[in-house]
Motif scaffolding. Structure first.
Motif, PDB file in Angstrom:
ATOM      1  N   SER A  18       0.856  -1.127   0.120  1.00  0.00           N
ATOM      2  CA  SER A  18      -0.028   0.211   0.037  1.00  0.00           C
ATOM      3  C   SER A  18       0.804   1.245   0.035  1.00  0.00           C
ATOM      4  CB  SER A  18      -1.094   0.022   1.081  1.00  0.00           C
ATOM      5  OG  SER A  18      -1.719  -1.256   1.273  1.00  0.00           O
ATOM      6  N   GLU A  19       1.858   1.200   0.708  1.00  0.00           N
ATOM      7  CA  GLU A  19       2.651   2.382   0.585  1.00  0.00           C
ATOM      8  C   GLU A  19       3.481   2.792  -0.567  1.00  0.00           C
ATOM      9  OE1 GLU A  19       4.521   5.490   2.357  1.00  0.00           O
ATOM     10  OE2 GLU A  19       3.688   4.150   3.768  1.00  0.00           O
ATOM     11  N   ASP A  20       3.662   1.663  -1.581  1.00  0.00           N
ATOM     12  CA  ASP A  20       4.378   2.146  -2.787  1.00  0.00           C
ATOM     13  C   ASP A  20       3.138   2.675  -3.637  1.00  0.00           C
ATOM     14  OD1 ASP A  20       6.914   1.312  -1.766  1.00  0.00           O
ATOM     15  OD2 ASP A  20       6.733  -0.590  -2.818  1.00  0.00           O
ATOM     16  N   ALA A  21       2.035   1.746  -3.259  1.00  0.00           N
ATOM     17  CA  ALA A  21       0.960   2.417  -4.366  1.00  0.00           C
ATOM     18  C   ALA A  21       0.451   3.794  -3.966  1.00  0.00           C
ATOM     19  CB  ALA A  21      -0.433   1.369  -4.381  1.00  0.00           C
ATOM     20  N   MET A  22       0.484   4.110  -3.102  1.00  0.00           N
ATOM     21  CA  MET A  22       0.017   5.334  -2.378  1.00  0.00           C
ATOM     22  C   MET A  22       1.005   6.497  -2.765  1.00  0.00           C
ATOM     23  SD  MET A  22      -2.889   5.038  -1.373  1.00  0.00           S
ATOM     24  CE  MET A  22      -3.595   6.683  -0.306  1.00  0.00           C
ATOM     25  N   LYS A  23       2.398   6.145  -2.540  1.00  0.00           N
ATOM     26  CA  LYS A  23       3.419   7.005  -2.875  1.00  0.00           C
ATOM     27  C   LYS A  23       3.498   7.271  -4.363  1.00  0.00           C
ATOM     28  CE  LYS A  23       7.002   8.642  -1.209  1.00  0.00           C
ATOM     29  NZ  LYS A  23       7.172   9.879  -0.318  1.00  0.00           N
ATOM     30  N   ALA A  24       3.139   6.281  -5.070  1.00  0.00           N
ATOM     31  CA  ALA A  24       3.154   6.507  -6.683  1.00  0.00           C
ATOM     32  C   ALA A  24       1.904   7.352  -7.010  1.00  0.00           C
ATOM     33  CB  ALA A  24       3.131   5.173  -7.418  1.00  0.00           C
ATOM     34  N   GLY A  25       0.816   7.211  -6.451  1.00  0.00           N
ATOM     35  CA  GLY A  25      -0.150   8.070  -6.968  1.00  0.00           C
ATOM     36  C   GLY A  25      -0.289   9.449  -6.399  1.00  0.00           C
ATOM     37  N   TYR A  26       0.187   9.744  -5.040  1.00  0.00           N
ATOM     38  CA  TYR A  26       0.094  10.774  -4.323  1.00  0.00           C
ATOM     39  C   TYR A  26       1.271  11.722  -4.151  1.00  0.00           C
ATOM     40  CZ  TYR A  26      -4.751   9.590  -3.931  1.00  0.00           C
ATOM     41  OH  TYR A  26      -6.094   9.423  -3.971  1.00  0.00           O
ATOM     42  N   VAL A  27       2.561  11.046  -4.204  1.00  0.00           N
ATOM     43  CA  VAL A  27       3.836  11.634  -4.110  1.00  0.00           C
ATOM     44  C   VAL A  27       4.183  11.701  -2.887  1.00  0.00           C
ATOM     45  CG1 VAL A  27       5.565  13.298  -5.011  1.00  0.00           C
ATOM     46  CG2 VAL A  27       3.771  12.139  -6.526  1.00  0.00           C
ATOM     47  N   TYR A  28       3.688  12.885  -2.094  1.00  0.00           N
ATOM     48  CA  TYR A  28       3.906  13.367  -0.966  1.00  0.00           C
ATOM     49  C   TYR A  28       3.295  12.661   0.240  1.00  0.00           C
ATOM     50  CZ  TYR A  28       5.572  17.016  -3.960  1.00  0.00           C
ATOM     51  OH  TYR A  28       6.249  17.749  -4.863  1.00  0.00           O
ATOM     52  N   ASP A  29       3.887  12.157   1.235  1.00  0.00           N
ATOM     53  CA  ASP A  29       3.471  11.430   2.516  1.00  0.00           C
ATOM     54  C   ASP A  29       2.335  12.231   3.184  1.00  0.00           C
ATOM     55  OD1 ASP A  29       5.209   9.559   1.824  1.00  0.00           O
ATOM     56  OD2 ASP A  29       6.710  10.151   3.531  1.00  0.00           O
ATOM     57  N   ASP A  30       2.390  13.262   3.129  1.00  0.00           N
ATOM     58  CA  ASP A  30       1.313  14.044   3.794  1.00  0.00           C
ATOM     59  C   ASP A  30       0.016  14.271   3.165  1.00  0.00           C
ATOM     60  OD1 ASP A  30       2.396  15.907   2.175  1.00  0.00           O
ATOM     61  OD2 ASP A  30       2.313  17.720   3.325  1.00  0.00           O
TER      62      ASP A  30
END
Length: 112
Positions: A18-30
């Protein structure tokens, strides 16, 4: 279809990072929160830890074992996505890669 097999679904769940998928989609952790609950912890009336032990558990070896137990034989599965929203498309590409890494035959179809 394949997703009627609970063990196959568990294999897919174990493969997803999930971390990789969200990072790919939204770029910024916040810009996103990764949590097993539908609602954030600040919504105590809706927040739950149920299922958290199997949420975001990227474990390709476990996923491969579960695929074998499920009797997966290389059948193709289809992921649907769109290029209209880059964050959705980017996350779908990561999901496709996660599944291909464990040996799932994935077709990523793009629609408007």
């Amino acid at each position: 279809g394949l997703s009627a097999n609970e063990t196959f679904r568990k294999a897919i769940n174990a493969a997803i990072n999930s971390e990789d998928a969200m990072k790919a989609g939204y770029v910024y952790d916040d810009l996103y929160i990764i949590d097993s609950s539908y609602m954030p912890e600040t919504r105590a009336d809706w927040y739950s830890q149920n299922g958290s032990e199997v949420y975001n558990q990227p474990d390709p070896e476990k996923a491969k074992q579960l695929l074998e137990e499920a009797g997966y034989n290389g059948e193709e599965i289809t992921l649907l996505s769109s290029r209209d929203y880059e964050y959705i498309y980017n996350a779908a590409v990561v999901l496709q890669e996660d599944l291909e890494q464990i040996g799932v035959n994935v077709n990523l179809e793009l629609y408007d």
